[in-house]
Design a protein around this motif. Structure first.
Motif, PDB file in Angstrom:
ATOM      1  N   LYS A   1       0.844  -1.200   0.000  1.00 19.38           N
ATOM      2  CA  LYS A   1       0.000   0.000   0.000  1.00 19.38           C
ATOM      3  C   LYS A   1       0.883   1.257   0.000  1.00 19.38           C
ATOM      4  O   LYS A   1       1.941   1.261   0.650  1.00 19.38           O
ATOM      5  CB  LYS A   1      -0.888   0.030   1.248  1.00 19.38           C
ATOM      6  N   PRO A   2       0.445   2.344  -0.643  1.00 14.27           N
ATOM      7  CA  PRO A   2       1.208   3.600  -0.595  1.00 14.27           C
ATOM      8  C   PRO A   2       1.403   4.052   0.849  1.00 14.27           C
ATOM      9  O   PRO A   2       0.517   3.894   1.693  1.00 14.27           O
ATOM     10  CB  PRO A   2       0.309   4.591  -1.358  1.00 14.27           C
ATOM     11  N   GLY A   3       2.581   4.581   1.136  1.00 17.94           N
ATOM     12  CA  GLY A   3       2.876   5.094   2.480  1.00 17.94           C
ATOM     13  C   GLY A   3       3.326   4.016   3.456  1.00 17.94           C
ATOM     14  O   GLY A   3       3.644   4.326   4.614  1.00 17.94           O
TER      15      GLY A   3
ATOM     16  N   THR B   1      15.192   0.420   6.382  1.00 14.13           N
ATOM     17  CA  THR B   1      13.761   0.572   6.162  1.00 14.13           C
ATOM     18  C   THR B   1      13.501   1.805   5.301  1.00 14.13           C
ATOM     19  O   THR B   1      14.195   2.820   5.423  1.00 14.13           O
ATOM     20  CB  THR B   1      12.996   0.622   7.515  1.00 14.13           C
ATOM     21  N   CYS B   2      12.525   1.686   4.400  1.00 17.43           N
ATOM     22  CA  CYS B   2      12.146   2.796   3.520  1.00 17.43           C
ATOM     23  C   CYS B   2      10.641   2.717   3.315  1.00 17.43           C
ATOM     24  O   CYS B   2      10.000   1.750   3.720  1.00 17.43           O
ATOM     25  CB  CYS B   2      12.907   2.702   2.188  1.00 17.43           C
ATOM     26  N   VAL B   3      10.094   3.759   2.684  1.00 17.48           N
ATOM     27  CA  VAL B   3       8.635   3.873   2.578  1.00 17.48           C
ATOM     28  C   VAL B   3       8.224   3.907   1.109  1.00 17.48           C
ATOM     29  O   VAL B   3       8.856   4.602   0.298  1.00 17.48           O
ATOM     30  CB  VAL B   3       8.150   5.153   3.313  1.00 17.48           C
TER      31      VAL B   3
ATOM     32  N   GLU C   1      14.451   4.968  -7.987  1.00 14.15           N
ATOM     33  CA  GLU C   1      13.920   4.557  -9.286  1.00 14.15           C
ATOM     34  C   GLU C   1      12.679   3.667  -9.149  1.00 14.15           C
ATOM     35  O   GLU C   1      11.780   3.712  -9.992  1.00 14.15           O
ATOM     36  CB  GLU C   1      15.015   3.783 -10.035  1.00 14.15           C
ATOM     37  N   SER C   2      12.641   2.874  -8.088  1.00 18.29           N
ATOM     38  CA  SER C   2      11.503   1.956  -7.923  1.00 18.29           C
ATOM     39  C   SER C   2      10.384   2.577  -7.097  1.00 18.29           C
ATOM     40  O   SER C   2       9.363   1.927  -6.854  1.00 18.29           O
ATOM     41  CB  SER C   2      11.977   0.648  -7.282  1.00 18.29           C
ATOM     42  N   GLY C   3      10.541   3.832  -6.672  1.00 19.56           N
ATOM     43  CA  GLY C   3       9.429   4.521  -6.012  1.00 19.56           C
ATOM     44  C   GLY C   3       9.419   4.421  -4.498  1.00 19.56           C
ATOM     45  O   GLY C   3       8.366   4.542  -3.871  1.00 19.56           O
ATOM     46  N   PHE C   4      10.590   4.203  -3.898  1.00 22.04           N
ATOM     47  CA  PHE C   4      10.692   4.187  -2.430  1.00 22.04           C
ATOM     48  C   PHE C   4      11.438   5.441  -1.956  1.00 22.04           C
ATOM     49  O   PHE C   4      12.239   6.031  -2.691  1.00 22.04           O
ATOM     50  CB  PHE C   4      11.454   2.944  -1.952  1.00 22.04           C
ATOM     51  N   SER C   5      11.197   5.797  -0.696  1.00 18.21           N
ATOM     52  CA  SER C   5      11.935   6.902  -0.070  1.00 18.21           C
ATOM     53  C   SER C   5      13.381   6.472   0.170  1.00 18.21           C
ATOM     54  O   SER C   5      13.716   5.292  -0.001  1.00 18.21           O
ATOM     55  CB  SER C   5      11.301   7.226   1.296  1.00 18.21           C
TER      56      SER C   5
ATOM     57  N   ARG D   1      25.953   2.265  -0.644  1.00 20.11           N
ATOM     58  CA  ARG D   1      24.785   3.066  -0.236  1.00 20.11           C
ATOM     59  C   ARG D   1      24.252   3.931  -1.375  1.00 20.11           C
ATOM     60  O   ARG D   1      23.044   4.148  -1.485  1.00 20.11           O
ATOM     61  CB  ARG D   1      25.163   3.979   0.928  1.00 20.11           C
ATOM     62  N   ILE D   2      25.175   4.415  -2.212  1.00 24.05           N
ATOM     63  CA  ILE D   2      24.750   5.321  -3.294  1.00 24.05           C
ATOM     64  C   ILE D   2      23.915   4.572  -4.330  1.00 24.05           C
ATOM     65  O   ILE D   2      22.846   5.026  -4.747  1.00 24.05           O
ATOM     66  CB  ILE D   2      25.980   5.986  -3.957  1.00 24.05           C
ATOM     67  N   ARG D   3      24.379   3.390  -4.718  1.00 26.47           N
ATOM     68  CA  ARG D   3      23.625   2.614  -5.719  1.00 26.47           C
ATOM     69  C   ARG D   3      22.281   2.154  -5.139  1.00 26.47           C
ATOM     70  O   ARG D   3      21.258   2.158  -5.841  1.00 26.47           O
ATOM     71  CB  ARG D   3      24.476   1.413  -6.168  1.00 26.47           C
ATOM     72  N   LEU D   4      22.280   1.782  -3.864  1.00 27.28           N
ATOM     73  CA  LEU D   4      21.004   1.392  -3.247  1.00 27.28           C
ATOM     74  C   LEU D   4      20.027   2.566  -3.276  1.00 27.28           C
ATOM     75  O   LEU D   4      18.852   2.395  -3.623  1.00 27.28           O
ATOM     76  CB  LEU D   4      21.223   0.925  -1.804  1.00 27.28           C
ATOM     77  N   ALA D   5      20.522   3.767  -2.950  1.00 23.08           N
ATOM     78  CA  ALA D   5      19.644   4.949  -2.954  1.00 23.08           C
ATOM     79  C   ALA D   5      19.078   5.188  -4.353  1.00 23.08           C
ATOM     80  O   ALA D   5      17.891   5.519  -4.508  1.00 23.08           O
ATOM     81  CB  ALA D   5      20.417   6.173  -2.461  1.00 23.08           C
TER      82      ALA D   5
END
Ligand SMILES: C[S@@+](CC[C@H](N)C(=O)[O-])C[C@H]1O[C@@H](n2cnc3c(N)ncnc32)[C@H](O)[C@@H]1O
Length: 221
Positions: free
Chosen positions: A137-139, A217-219, A198-202, A189-193
């Motif tokens: 779900k979004p968020g 953890t990311c959103v 790109e996939s729509g996570f924070s 860390r840079i490539r993960l960010a």
């Protein structure tokens, strides 16, 4: 990547704690966070669930949580299924073998623990993250854990020393040394960010670090 079939599946549970420093703590910290953020009724998507450790750790935290247990190895899922039957958890679990379809589920949280480091960064990591995004779900949050690129020259060697100290055999150490070099696709860390963006996570926040292994953890945006 290891095959996670036959003997590798059968021996997974007895080996994993000697291969991943802090494996039990990682799962306990995921549990604590889900207990904090999830409501009484929630659906938890577990990508790369293997033999079902996440469910075994979480099921007793809340009797109304339900689980989608996904993996690409039928042998791992067969062991998970047996574990759920033995513990009377089967009614709360949907077992999903193979890739997720886009938008198939609407989970309240997603877990992807010790999986993505086995997926090459040739479009496949992005595809995996996008499939999680579209089933969440979004968020809502994704909690993941992966071997990352080493940040010091002595990190990998120290990890092997620690694994020996917690019971890994000499042969196991040599196998792990080879695997760390050839069977994993760790990110920095840079490539993960970049991939998360790109996939729509924070951007990600770290909740666990044990030498090379990071819990993040990311959103879902
Ligand atoms: C090291 S195990 C982790 C199992 C469990 N999450 C745990 O913490 O014990 C990695 C699992 O990821 C699965 N896997 C590998 N690539 C995958 C992919 N692209 N999608 C889903 N599962 C995958 C493997 O089959 C294996 O069961």
């Amino acid at each position: 990547m290891p095959s996670f079939t036959q003997d590798e599946a059968t021996h997974y549970d007895s080996r994993i704690e000697r291969l991943v420093p802090g494996y039990q703590l990682l799962h306990e910290l995921v549990q604590a966070q889900l207990q904090t953020v999830l409501p009484a009724e929630a659906q938890i998507l577990i990508v790369g669930a293997g033999t079902g450790k996440e469910v075994l750790q979480l099921a007793h935290s809340n009797p109304h949580w339900t689980f989608i247990v996904q993996d690409v190895s039928d042998d791992m899922l067969a062991i998970a299924d047996q574990n759920f039957t033995n513990l009377g958890l089967s009614e709360r679990v949907t077992i999903h073998s193979g890739p997720l379809e886009p938008g198939q589920y609407q989970a309240d949280v997603a877990l992807c623990l010790l999986v993505m480091h086995f997926v090459p960064d040739n479009g496949a990591k992005l595809e995996l993250l996008e499939s999680i995004h579209s089933n969440l779900k979004p968020g809502k949050s994704l909690l993941m854990a992966d071997l990352m690129k080493p940040e010091t020259l002595f990190e990998r060697e120290s990890q092997l020393k620690h694994c020996r100290a917690i019971g890994l055999t000499e042969v196991g150490e040599e196998r792990m040394r080879y695997n760390l070099e050839h069977e994993f696709y760790p990110l920095d860390r840079i490539r993960l960010a970049e991939l998360l963006d790109e996939s729509g996570f924070s951007s990600a926040h770290m909740f666990f670090k044990a030498l090379g292994f990071s819990g993040l953890t990311c959103v879902r945006q």
